[in-house]
Design an enzyme around this catalytic site. Structure first.
Site, short mmCIF file in Angstrom:
data_model
loop_
_atom_site.label_atom_id
_atom_site.label_comp_id
_atom_site.label_asym_id
_atom_site.label_seq_id
_atom_site.Cartn_x
_atom_site.Cartn_y
_atom_site.Cartn_z
N ASP A 210 -1.05 5.80 6.10
CA ASP A 210 0.35 5.41 6.23
C ASP A 210 1.03 5.24 4.88
O ASP A 210 0.44 4.71 3.93
CB ASP A 210 0.41 4.06 6.99
CG ASP A 210 1.83 3.65 7.31
OD1 ASP A 210 2.45 4.31 8.15
OD2 ASP A 210 2.31 2.67 6.70
N GLU A 264 0.42 10.58 5.20
CA GLU A 264 1.82 10.51 5.62
C GLU A 264 2.64 10.38 4.35
O GLU A 264 2.72 9.31 3.76
CB GLU A 264 2.06 9.31 6.55
CG GLU A 264 3.44 9.35 7.16
CD GLU A 264 4.24 8.07 7.03
OE1 GLU A 264 5.32 8.00 7.60
OE2 GLU A 264 3.79 7.12 6.35
C1 NOJ Z 1 5.25 4.72 8.51
C2 NOJ Z 1 4.96 4.50 9.96
O1 NOJ Z 1 4.91 5.74 10.63
C3 NOJ Z 1 6.04 3.58 10.48
O2 NOJ Z 1 6.01 3.48 11.88
C4 NOJ Z 1 5.89 2.24 9.82
O3 NOJ Z 1 6.93 1.39 10.21
C5 NOJ Z 1 5.93 2.38 8.29
N1 NOJ Z 1 5.12 3.46 7.81
C6 NOJ Z 1 5.43 1.11 7.63
O4 NOJ Z 1 4.06 0.95 7.84
#
Ligand code: NOJ
Ligand code: CA
Length: 549
Positions: A210, A264
């Site tokens: 993430d 991500e």
């Molecule tokens: C990206 C995640 O996909 C999202 O849902 C989240 O709120 C943020 N990162 C913070 O962790």
């Protein structure tokens, strides 16, 4: 057949179709209105039949749920609302028995404010080692009542929260309940490597990382101008030091057979995005430029070309993503006059009327286009049913901090997270067991009775039938997934390309994004189309075909 360049050239994740499973909204096993691992276990067969190769679970760990589980208080457990660690072990074992791999979400940028390390830090004095694991700094101004700098939280408001009556503040790039880790602290690095091993030892086949570009910060905490592009000079986005972390994660992953690291990385500049992948770093990254692209042949072609060129240089496979739990659902996006998407401007997009019929037709065409491209592909749960973004959830039922922390200026992400409709004529559409006392945690539109798994399982024209057919063909067809691709000459507004097979022939994909029917390119047979061909075998607008050549 291309000679594999290395053992990795044939690795499963280079061609995989990965289903994104948002546990809270997938299936509720115990009737409390919230999806859980018992619900997942009851429907694993559905995912195997769908034809995907792996499942990525959004965070399932113990969490106060200030950001739907992206605020983790224990990286080695399962939140009781979802089940137990034994349930997770069972999910992994049962999925493996069905030939499905498991990818879990790891959130290394921030913890929950209820994580024992953060509680320990709060209780410890200024400058103590416990505080070094996070970003504590004195406030500015005579009494320290101003935050250490002017950084903004991605969820609105300042990125700093003051600690009680003290003059210290802590950093959170997201909600105040999500304090950022200090990755310069060696104990943070050690801990996450141990967490990776913990899940790899339990059988997880990979991790989705993430906010992967945000981990390292400039310790002098300079101001971040809204125009400063992510990169080495940015105070916290995409700094060079972050790559060091993933190089050591790669060493951990390489110690296990066939484990994948997926980043991500929200970086608009594709050349910087591609720096995250390679033989000693992450295996793949999500392709958000593709997701954000409007339904336009020229724009899509340039994103596709750029993606493939940069990934080829890095020796990594591309990924193709049409939707996820943070963005508006694809059927809705493609039904708007502006079919692009930008997380920072969701309110703008929500002002457009939505033509769901058009959006659905385009989403079907996009599914075939996407699944024909070289690399791996993601399916966000409900995409295979053609669910739309629910834009009219009553305010009092919305949960996303993005909405309430921006005072409603951002509509939030709840509309893409509405519980799945499985069967029956009315809510909860089989999401919860019959007779459950609790309603689904977000209300499902009544119209979804036509989009349940049950309703879509039979009809040849349903989105589910299209996804099932395409995923099965994609898996059986050696020309699809990873491998070469060549563009064919085509009219304006039409995308046409070949996926050659090793021994000759292969799959030819054509997507008509123009306003008029077009002739199909030469072919030996029609494999699959996203809509019926029209008189004389023409491909209508907003329709794609897979052909054998
Ligand atoms: C990206 C995640 O996909 C999202 O849902 C989240 O709120 C943020 N990162 C913070 O962790
Ligand atoms: Ca439940």
């Amino acid at each position: 057949m291309q000679e594999p360049r290395s053992p990795e050239a044939s690795a499963w994740w280079r061609s995989a179709a990965i289903y994104q499973l948002y546990v809270r909204s997938f299936a509720d096993g115990n009737g409390d209105g919230i999806g859980d691992l018992a619900g997942v276990r009851a429907h694993l067969r559905y995912l195997a039949d769908l034809g995907v190769d792996a499942i990525w679970f959004n965070p399932w760990y113990p969490s106060p749920m200030a950001d739907a589980g992206y605020d983790i208080s224990d990286y080695r457990g399962i939140d009781p609302v979802f089940g137990t660690l034994a349930d997770a072990d069972a999910v992994i074992a049962e999925a493996h028995a069905l030939g499905l791999r498991i990818i879990i979400d790891v959130v290394p940028n921030h913890a929950s404010d209820q994580h024992p390390w953060f509680r320990e830090a709060l209780a410890a004095p200024y400058g103590s080692p416990a505080r070094e694991r996070f970003w504590f700094r004195p406030g500015r101004g005579a009494d320290g009542s101003l935050p250490p700098n002017g950084w903004h939280s991605m969820f609105g408001g300042p990125a700093w929260t003051r600690v009680g009556e003290q003059n210290e503040w802590y950093l959170h790039l997201f909600a105040p309940e999500q304090p950022d880790f200090n990755w310069a602290d060696p104990s943070v690095r050690r801990e996450f490597e141990a967490v990776l091993r913990f899940w790899f030892d339990r059988g997880a086949d990979g991790v989705r990382i993430d906010s992967a570009a945000l981990l390292t910060k400039d310790p002098s905490l300079p101001e971040a101008s809204p125009d400063s592009p992510p990169g080495p000079d940015h105070p916290y986005a995409d700094r060079d030091e972050v790559h060091e972390i993933y190089r050591s994660w790669r060493q951990v992953a390489d110690g296990y057979p066939a484990r994948v690291l997926i980043g991500e990385v929200w970086i608009p500049d594709p050349s910087r995005l591609a720096r995250y992948v390679g033989p000693d770093e992450l295996h793949t990254v999500f392709n958000f430029p593709y997701l954000s692209c409007p339904w336009d042949a020229t724009a899509l072609r340039s994103v596709i070309d750029e993606t493939l060129d940069l990934h080829a240089l890095a020796g990594a496979p591309a990924t193709w993503v049409l939707s996820n739990h943070d963005v508006d659902r694809v059927v809705t996006r493609y039904g708007r006059a502006d079919s692009s998407f930008d997380l920072a401007r969701r309110a703008y997009f929500h002002r457009f009327p939505v033509d769901l019929e058009l959006g659905t037709r385009r989403a079907r065409a996009a599914a075939l286009l996407t699944m024909a491209l070289p690399g791996s592909v993601y399916v966000y749960q409900g995409e295979e049913l053609g669910l739309w973004e629910v834009q009219d959830i009553p305010d009092e039922l919305r949960q996303d901090p993005m909405r309430w922390r921006t005072g409603g200026a951002d509509p939030g992400r709840d509309g893409s997270r509405v519980p799945l409709p499985w069967a029956g004529q009315e809510p909860p559409f089989g999401f919860s067991p019959p007779g459950s006392a609790s309603e689904p945690w977000l209300p499902q539109p009544k119209e979804w009775r036509e989009l349940t798994v049950e309703a879509e399982a039979g009809p040849p024209g349903s989105m589910l039938t299209l996804y099932r057919s395409a995923l099965h063909i994609r898996r059986a067809e050696p020309a699809l997934g990873d491998g070469p691709m060549t563009w064919l000459p085509s009219r304006d507004g039409v995308l046409a390309f070949d996926r050659p097979a090793a021994g000759g022939g292969g799959v030819r994909c054509v997507a008509n994004l123009s306003g008029a029917p077009v002739e199909l390119p030469a072919h030996a047979a029609v494999i699959l189309t996203s809509g019926s061909l029209v008189s004389g075998g023409l491909l209508p607008p907003d329709t794609s075909a897979w052909l054998r050549f």
